[in-house]
Scaffold this motif. Structure first.
Motif, PDB file in Angstrom:
ATOM      1  N   ALA A  68       0.849  -1.195  -0.060  1.00 31.00           N
ATOM      2  CA  ALA A  68      -0.117  -0.118  -0.018  1.00 31.00           C
ATOM      3  C   ALA A  68       0.944   1.253  -0.012  1.00 31.00           C
ATOM      4  O   ALA A  68       0.648   2.181  -0.739  1.00 31.00           O
ATOM      5  CB  ALA A  68      -0.955  -0.013   1.246  1.00 31.00           C
ATOM      6  N   GLY A  69       2.067   1.268   0.721  1.00 29.99           N
ATOM      7  CA  GLY A  69       2.828   2.638   1.015  1.00 29.99           C
ATOM      8  C   GLY A  69       3.439   2.855  -0.485  1.00 29.99           C
ATOM      9  O   GLY A  69       3.591   3.854  -0.789  1.00 29.99           O
ATOM     10  N   LEU A  70       3.917   1.659  -1.028  1.00 31.30           N
ATOM     11  CA  LEU A  70       4.812   2.052  -2.331  1.00 31.30           C
ATOM     12  C   LEU A  70       3.692   2.380  -3.288  1.00 31.30           C
ATOM     13  O   LEU A  70       3.939   3.117  -4.040  1.00 31.30           O
ATOM     14  CB  LEU A  70       5.135   0.574  -2.760  1.00 31.30           C
ATOM     15  CG  LEU A  70       6.674   0.148  -2.188  1.00 31.30           C
ATOM     16  CD1 LEU A  70       7.108  -1.284  -2.420  1.00 31.30           C
ATOM     17  CD2 LEU A  70       7.606   1.230  -2.436  1.00 31.30           C
ATOM     18  N   PHE A 110       1.293   4.460  -2.821  1.00 31.69           N
ATOM     19  CA  PHE A 110       1.268   5.563  -2.423  1.00 31.69           C
ATOM     20  C   PHE A 110       2.240   6.506  -3.076  1.00 31.69           C
ATOM     21  O   PHE A 110       1.960   7.613  -3.775  1.00 31.69           O
ATOM     22  CB  PHE A 110       1.101   6.073  -1.051  1.00 31.69           C
ATOM     23  CG  PHE A 110       1.160   7.678  -0.772  1.00 31.69           C
ATOM     24  CD1 PHE A 110      -0.209   8.286  -0.890  1.00 31.69           C
ATOM     25  CD2 PHE A 110       2.077   8.182  -0.463  1.00 31.69           C
ATOM     26  CE1 PHE A 110      -0.110   9.511  -0.620  1.00 31.69           C
ATOM     27  CE2 PHE A 110       1.906   9.628  -0.126  1.00 31.69           C
ATOM     28  CZ  PHE A 110       0.918  10.394  -0.274  1.00 31.69           C
ATOM     29  N   ILE A 111       3.449   6.155  -2.997  1.00 33.76           N
ATOM     30  CA  ILE A 111       4.691   6.933  -3.708  1.00 33.76           C
ATOM     31  C   ILE A 111       4.920   6.598  -5.301  1.00 33.76           C
ATOM     32  O   ILE A 111       5.792   6.990  -5.723  1.00 33.76           O
ATOM     33  CB  ILE A 111       5.976   6.745  -2.811  1.00 33.76           C
ATOM     34  CG1 ILE A 111       6.203   5.408  -2.525  1.00 33.76           C
ATOM     35  CG2 ILE A 111       5.794   7.627  -1.707  1.00 33.76           C
ATOM     36  CD1 ILE A 111       7.449   5.294  -1.879  1.00 33.76           C
ATOM     37  N   GLY A 112       3.887   6.024  -5.550  1.00 34.70           N
ATOM     38  CA  GLY A 112       3.595   5.536  -7.220  1.00 34.70           C
ATOM     39  C   GLY A 112       4.749   4.564  -7.541  1.00 34.70           C
ATOM     40  O   GLY A 112       5.010   4.387  -8.655  1.00 34.70           O
ATOM     41  N   LEU A 113       5.044   3.751  -6.690  1.00 41.98           N
ATOM     42  CA  LEU A 113       6.011   2.656  -7.010  1.00 41.98           C
ATOM     43  C   LEU A 113       5.444   1.102  -6.728  1.00 41.98           C
ATOM     44  O   LEU A 113       6.213   0.212  -6.810  1.00 41.98           O
ATOM     45  CB  LEU A 113       7.387   2.670  -6.262  1.00 41.98           C
ATOM     46  CG  LEU A 113       8.150   3.882  -6.430  1.00 41.98           C
ATOM     47  CD1 LEU A 113       9.304   4.007  -5.428  1.00 41.98           C
ATOM     48  CD2 LEU A 113       8.601   3.943  -7.953  1.00 41.98           C
TER      49      LEU A 113
END
Lengths: 273, 495, 315
Positions: free
Chosen positions: A207-209, A211-214
């Motif tokens: 999920a976090g990745l 968010f930063i588009g990765l």
């Protein structure tokens, strides 16, 4: 009394687990909608009985997308933990059993990986290789190996000092046999505690990745890619990101809880670890 | 030490208390305008940084060019107060404005301008490239620049709008400390935090009404909007299409240009050669549901036309193109002889949700005629790698077409012409287009080129991108040109 | 010799990390020179400039030589210059580090006391509703994606209530009030995760300690349960927390990448993220190196403090 209390969560969790499995393998059984169906008349429609989580920016049922997204999510979670185990368990057994130089080398490598925050590593790799299920599985597995390694190594050290292993050695049982038949089965318990926790970490990192588009990129459907898209609408259609984020949180929490349960089963005194 | 910690704890407490009394309000200071950009900028050399967002932010603030655009993309004098073009478009003469000086105090004279132009020519690229056709740089007087080209080049004046003139003293350090002659001077850059410009009080033209212009990189469009609503920034410069559609107009204003020259394309000819057959490309075009894509991905905005040029172009030609028709798409697909269930990749750059929505709609349509579209979204460095090496089946892209139609053929089409798209007729017409200075003749040439583009589909036009800036209500007089550059210097801020 | 062993280990770990970073950057696609030039890099008239850029930043040399230069630069503490902005990497790290350090330090200052209190009291009221709700909340706090919490907080506190700024950073010495008001939401977001983990940890340790014989004895002796909890039990169950906090620093730095992105803080996380995306090798290498050194040093420090407080431990 405690047994009764223990059973309830087990029933709940196994139901949830079963649901997840069905979503991943036969998603069409759980929802009448197709995740790629576009309905121009239902753009960002509010939740209703026919669409409990509403519709997305292309008029597709959000619940259907969440259900169909389970497959990639599960592939990432299970794949990374399985891959990490393939490398982590044998290394842990060897390091814990033999000790000495090989132990030192393996431990230093594990510590090096551990001293490197997972997200930073994921950013580094995903940004270069592009986001796909395969890269994500690889990156997470790489980060999980030392965690599994450390656990197995510690357990092996304890178990191999026990009497029955000593006597097996004395009787000339082959080392491989000792490692895999006598020691490995005794590490399963602690492993069952850590595995759901690692899976929870996998869900959160995915999920976090995103968010930063990765993370996994739309139109591939994973919870992370849904979160990424849905957060663009958190003013116009707040229930959309809330639904996706809620399911993600719930899944991660359930995984952590089931780790706790496994912990309690392995060691009744310790409800948490 | 420990006491410090306690103190800082106490401080947090008092801050919370004081905040409830006086909520963070808009920056009351009318002398500072703060702009949210979608990404940070780390290279400030206008000759090498070719990012659209860099140009949009600084071409009209820090820098001046000989000629520039007004809000309608008409060419207007800037550092050149007047100019003179020979009838064969070979000799260009510019008279410089009086009293202009660079931010370092040195005068903007013919020699300085020439050395800056020569530097751009050396560095090449999209902006400096056209200057490489200059044969002679001359300074007949201290205030006159005369450029003689090797051959006629009609788009030259438009090309000069992209060439910023910088002070000769700054050539070495332009990356980190740019020195231009524009209405604002570069003060400082803190990575990922802010780029601060302050008013150039010695500006030769009309001085801006405010004294500081601050740019803040805020990559997430939603975060940018929350900042705008909270009053922490005044303008969101490059909001995504989804964000534009959701603006709460009671809190903020949407500022749109008179039209959009930013056109979205699908480049259909990569080195993989999957789409070498024109019938397959036409099948894809017939399977492209323009109406739905426009309403779903672009919020019903923009113009969805077959021609690759913007409707505002003086050579724009209306063409039928390929209306959405799955029957015809199937026919073309059969003509192409491609196998049923063929997989075709579409490369999309991350950070453009509308592009990937377009992909989803197209995917759904094509699946009905037995084509599997794989949409691959990658972040810039990965996408760029494939884009430059043309290692793709097809790729999404967009480009701000300058008022001269040549820019499309020069930047977007040229790489294909030297590779997979062999067409001598097109090469000849493009050459004829730049060597002809008569606008009526150019119209004919480009009409023919547009027709060939639509017929052959090396590149398929999707539609014009809706562009806008979102500003707080306290911002007045801000305009955007059709390339999407906000004209900051002419705006002001009230209470 | 034995005394030097830990330092040797530390060096080997550093070397492995440094090498992994170098290799993963070089062996993957994404040409930094292409990125510097942008989408027109493939045109013939720019081929020469591409070569210039490669020459200028040493990208045309054999990988093994680049590696050698890189190692020798590290040994001489020279982190090099950015490929893109031409600024010194050490300067970039120095500007960004205080932001990340503030974020992590403040989150710890907020999370540690709360977790200790919640963990201790929950363990004492075992299997009662209070205990269950604390543990459930702690687990949820751990399991919520931080960017999601961040956006919710911004939506509520900045947009609805207009109380706190939604993003940005102000230096502590420039404007202390501005500093704290800008840090408040990011710190709460990051602390939430930490509160979850630490509460669960304190709870487990305390529950264990409470079962120990000497506690039962003290209880039988009639010492007040509050005193038992906050004097005997706390001391025993909190020393291992030092180690956990040391380990969590790594996780927090990872979390900081995302929190900095949500709140637009110019910290190390964003510096690294942008450098990775722009293939700015020197900045990526320099940032990762600095972060790793700090994480390892903090872990060593945590172990050292733990040994000091707990001389008989085997760790």
């Amino acid at each position: 009394m405690t047994i009764k209390l223990m059973k309830l969560p087990i029933i709940i969790f196994s139901t949830l687990g079963l649901l997840t499995l069905i979503s991943a393998i036969f998603p069409q059984f759980l929802t009448p909608y197709h995740p790629d169906e576009i309905d121009v008349t239902a753009l960002l429609q509010k939740p209703s009985w026919s669409h409990p989580f509403g519709c997305d920016e292309l008029g597709t049922d959000v619940l259907a997308r969440i259900i169909y997204g389970t497959r990639l999510e599960l592939m990432v979670c299970l794949g990374s933990v399985a891959l990490a185990s393939i490398f982590g368990i044998p290394c842990g057994l060897v390091a814990g059993y033999f000790g000495g130089k090989i132990d030192w080398i393996l431990t230093v490598i594990a510590d090096s990986i551990l001293s490197f925050p997972i997200i930073l590593f994921a950013v580094l790799i995903v940004a270069s290789l592009g986001a796909s299920v395969l890269t994500l599985v690889g990156v997470l597995a790489f980060a999980f190996i030392p965690r599994i390694f450390r656990l197995i190594r510690g357990q092996t050290q304890i178990i191999s000092s026990l009497g029955y292993v000593r006597s097996a050695e004395a009787m000339g049982v082959k080392t491989v046999k000792i490692l895999f038949l006598h020691i490995l089965p005794n590490t399963i318990g602690p492993l069952m505690v850590i595995v759901p926790q690692l899976m929870a970490i996998a869900v959160l990192i995915e999920a976090g990745l995103s968010f930063i588009g990765l993370g996994i990129q739309p139109p591939q459907i994973s919870w992370g890619s849904l979160l990424l898209v849905s957060k663009n609408y958190y003013v116009a259609a707040p229930w959309y990101p809330l639904a996706v984020g809620g399911v993600t949180t719930l899944a991660a929490a359930v995984l952590v809880f089931s780790g706790d349960l496994a912990g309690a089963a392995v060691n009744p005194l310790r409800r948490l670890k | 030490m420990f006491i410090d910690k306690i103190k800082s704890f106490l401080l947090t407490g008092t801050v919370a208390a004081s905040l409830t009394i006086a909520p963070i309000s808009a920056i009351a200071d009318t002398q500072t305008i703060t702009v949210g950009l979608s990404g940070d900028i780390d290279n400030f050399d206008p000759a090498t940084n070719q990012l659209i967002s860099f140009q949009a932010a600084f071409a009209t603030t820090i820098f001046d060019s000989l000629v520039g655009y007004d809000s309608q993309l008409n060419i207007v004098p800037r550092l050149a107060k007047s100019y003179n073009i020979s009838s064969d478009a070979r000799i260009f003469k510019f008279d410089l404005v009086d009293g202009a000086s660079f931010h370092d105090g040195s005068p903007v004279n013919a020699n300085a301008v020439i050395s800056s132009l020569k530097r751009s020519a050396e560095l090449g690229g999209v902006f400096g490239g056209p200057l490489q056709s200059v044969e002679k740089f001359e300074a007949p007087t201290n205030n006159t620049v005369k450029l003689t080209l090797k051959s006629s080049y009609a788009p030259f004046l438009t090309a000069l709008t992209n060439v910023a003139i910088i002070a000769p003293s700054s050539f070495e350090n332009a990356v980190s400390a740019p020195v231009g002659s524009g209405p604002f001077l570069f003060e400082s850059w803190t990575p990922n935090d802010s780029i601060i410009l302050s008013r150039n009080d010695k500006y030769w033209g009309e001085k801006p009404a405010f004294s500081r212009l601050i740019f803040k990189p805020i990559p997430d469009p939603q975060v940018a909007m929350t900042n705008l609503y909270a009053g922490a920034i005044d303008i969101v410069a490059e909001p995504s299409t989804a964000v534009i559609a959701q603006v709460d107009t009671s809190k903020a204003q949407v500022i749109r240009p008179s039209g959009s020259n930013s056109i979205v394309y699908i480049e259909m000819m990569g080195t993989k050669g999957t789409l070498a057959n024109v019938h397959l490309r036409r099948a894809l075009a017939h399977g492209f549901d323009r109406e739905t894509i426009k309403s779903v991905a672009y919020g019903g905005q923009g113009q969805s036309e077959a021609s690759p040029l913007p409707t505002s172009s003086f050579v724009y030609t209306e063409l039928g193109g390929y209306p959405y028709n799955l029957e015809k798409a199937r026919e073309e697909f059969e003509l192409s002889g491609a196998p049923e269930g063929i997989e075709i990749g579409l490369e999309v750059l991350a950070g453009f949700p509308e592009a990937e929505q377009m992909g989803r709609v197209w995917q759904a349509s094509l699946s009905k005629i037995g084509i599997k579209l794989n949409v691959v979204v990658s972040e810039l460095s990965v996408w760029l790698d494939r884009y430059v090496s043309r290692n793709y089946d097809m790729t999404w892209n967009f480009f701000g077409v300058s008022p001269d139609p040549h820019s499309f053929f020069d930047v977007i089409l040229r790489p294909h012409l030297s590779g997979e798209y062999q067409n001598q007729k097109v090469i000849d017409l493009v050459k004829e287009g730049i060597e002809t200075s008569d606008n009526m003749k150019r119209k004919q040439i480009y009409a023919e080129l547009q027709e060939i583009m639509v017929k052959d589909l090396p590149v398929m036009a999707v539609q014009s991108r809706p562009i806008a800036s979102i500003a707080n209500k306290s911002i007045n007089g801000l305009e955007l040109n059709p390339l999407g550059w906000p004209l900051y210097a002419q705006s002001s801020k009230s209470n | 010799m034995r005394k030097l062993a830990p330092y040797f280990r530390f060096l080997v770990i550093l070397w492995v990390v440094v090498t992994v970073v170098f290799v993963s950057l070089r062996l993957t696609p994404g040409d930094p020179a292409l990125l510097l030039l942008g989408p027109t890099a493939g045109r013939q008239d720019t081929a020469e400039r591409l070569a210039d850029i490669r020459e200028r930043y040493g990208l045309n040399r054999p990988i093994i030589i680049q590696y050698g230069i890189y190692l020798s630069d590290i040994v001489t503490a020279d982190l090099g210059k950015s490929n893109r902005s031409e600024r010194r990497v050490s300067e970039l790290v120095k500007t960004a580090a205080p932001v990340t350090i503030s974020l992590i330090l403040l989150s710890m200052l907020l999370a540690i006391p709360i977790s200790i209190y919640l963990g201790l009291t929950a363990a004492q009221k075992r299997e009662r509703p209070y205990d269950r709700s604390v543990r459930t909340l702690a687990t949820l706090a751990m399991a919520t994606p931080s960017f999601w919490v961040g956006l919710l907080l911004v939506n509520f506190f900045s947009i609805r209530l207009g109380l706190l700024p939604p993003s940005g950073y102000i230096k502590l010495f420039v404007d202390p009030i501005g500093y704290f008001s800008h840090m408040m939401l990011p710190v709460v977001t990051l602390a939430l995760y930490l509160i979850g983990t630490l509460t669960r940890f304190v709870y487990t340790e305390t529950a264990d300690t409470l079962e120990q014989d000497y506690i039962r004895v003290s209880r039988a002796m009639g010492i007040s349960s509050k005193r038992i909890l906050f004097q005997f039990v706390a001391r025993n169950s909190l020393t291992p927390m030092i180690i956990i906090v040391g380990v969590e620093v790594g996780t927090l730095i990872g979390g900081a990448v995302i929190v900095e992105e949500v709140f637009g803080l110019p910290g190390l996380g964003r510096l690294l993220l942008n450098a990775v995306l722009g293939r700015d090798y020197p900045v990526v290498q320099g940032t990762v190196l600095s972060i790793t050194v700090v994480v390892i040093l903090l872990n060593i420090l945590a172990e050292f403090v733990y040994k000091l407080l707990n001389p008989r431990s085997k760790i």
